[in-house]
Design a protein around this motif. Sequence first.
Motif, mmCIF file in Angstrom:
data_model
loop_
_atom_site.group_PDB
_atom_site.id
_atom_site.type_symbol
_atom_site.label_atom_id
_atom_site.label_comp_id
_atom_site.label_asym_id
_atom_site.label_seq_id
_atom_site.Cartn_x
_atom_site.Cartn_y
_atom_site.Cartn_z
ATOM 1 N N SER A 6 0.831 -1.204 0.000
ATOM 2 C CA SER A 6 0.000 0.000 0.000
ATOM 3 C C SER A 6 0.868 1.257 0.000
ATOM 4 O O SER A 6 0.561 2.240 -0.686
ATOM 5 C CB SER A 6 -0.923 -0.009 1.222
ATOM 6 O OG SER A 6 -1.695 1.172 1.279
ATOM 7 N N GLU A 9 2.622 1.643 -3.430
ATOM 8 C CA GLU A 9 1.686 1.926 -4.527
ATOM 9 C C GLU A 9 1.494 3.423 -4.722
ATOM 10 O O GLU A 9 1.241 3.896 -5.820
ATOM 11 C CB GLU A 9 0.338 1.258 -4.236
ATOM 12 C CG GLU A 9 -0.639 1.370 -5.394
ATOM 13 C CD GLU A 9 -1.877 0.524 -5.173
ATOM 14 O OE1 GLU A 9 -2.588 0.252 -6.157
ATOM 15 O OE2 GLU A 9 -2.137 0.140 -4.018
ATOM 16 N N ALA A 169 2.724 -1.122 -7.244
ATOM 17 C CA ALA A 169 3.391 -1.254 -5.946
ATOM 18 C C ALA A 169 4.678 -2.071 -6.067
ATOM 19 O O ALA A 169 5.705 -1.720 -5.474
ATOM 20 C CB ALA A 169 2.450 -1.904 -4.940
#
Length: 283
Positions: A6, A9, A169
Amino acid sequence: METILSYFESIPSSHRSVILVGGIAFFWLIEYMIPLVRFNYKKIHHAGINIFFTLTTIVVNFLLAFLLFKASEWTIANKFGLLQWIDLQFPDLSAWWFVLIGVALLDFFGAWLAHYVEHKVPVFWRFHLVHHTDTHVDTTTANRHHPGESVIRFVFTLIGVLIVGAPVAIIMLYQSISVVLSQFNHANIVLPKSVDTWISYVIVSPNMHKVHHHHQLPYTDTNYGNIFSIWDHIFRTFAVKDPKTLVYGVDTYPDATENANLKSLLKIPFNKYRPPTTFNADE
């Protein structure tokens, strides 16, 4: 792993800059404490040349970055690429394995294969020569790439993204690891021989990569890896040489003064081609 993905990304550009600058600063300090070679050179001037090429590399990658994002989006939308196939065939595969495979494959296409081709195709070698003309290999050498080479390497990375089917990512994670590992394996540092040897079974260690910067063939055409050393082991391009016997540079451009001149370096790809002349592995 989900937290890590996360973050990468949507990693801010400022954070990527911190990774780049922080890596150089860290290994720069380590070089003062445990140098492999005590160079007789003006470290600041040497760094200035290489940092110029670092900046041009950043500019090239920044201007073309949107192509990586578009390619990644297309592969995800169309379920195209090796990672997308793996995700369909093995939906329960651990995210750690998924990421490791993705980073390793991008390392193959974006680093090992690009590097290998640059050594085998004369027109590409002309641009890559700028990297090899450095007679004082240290952590700043990692980003000593002619702008033309930066474009070449970007194209290979783009092809890798398409073949691998890599999410954004994983691309950003790969590029961040690639920057730091390149600074590490170029750094003018000495590790205990046993430690360096064990490291070289998995990732590219300083001693391993320094062999690649020896000024003579066949050593120049070995140890192409950047992150993982497995590709050199698989394709039998792995070589070992006593670091005390290494001579940095390239035998077709032996003039250290010329190789420290920015104007001369920028012109190298357009000079008359100078084929390698030395092939004695015992020298």
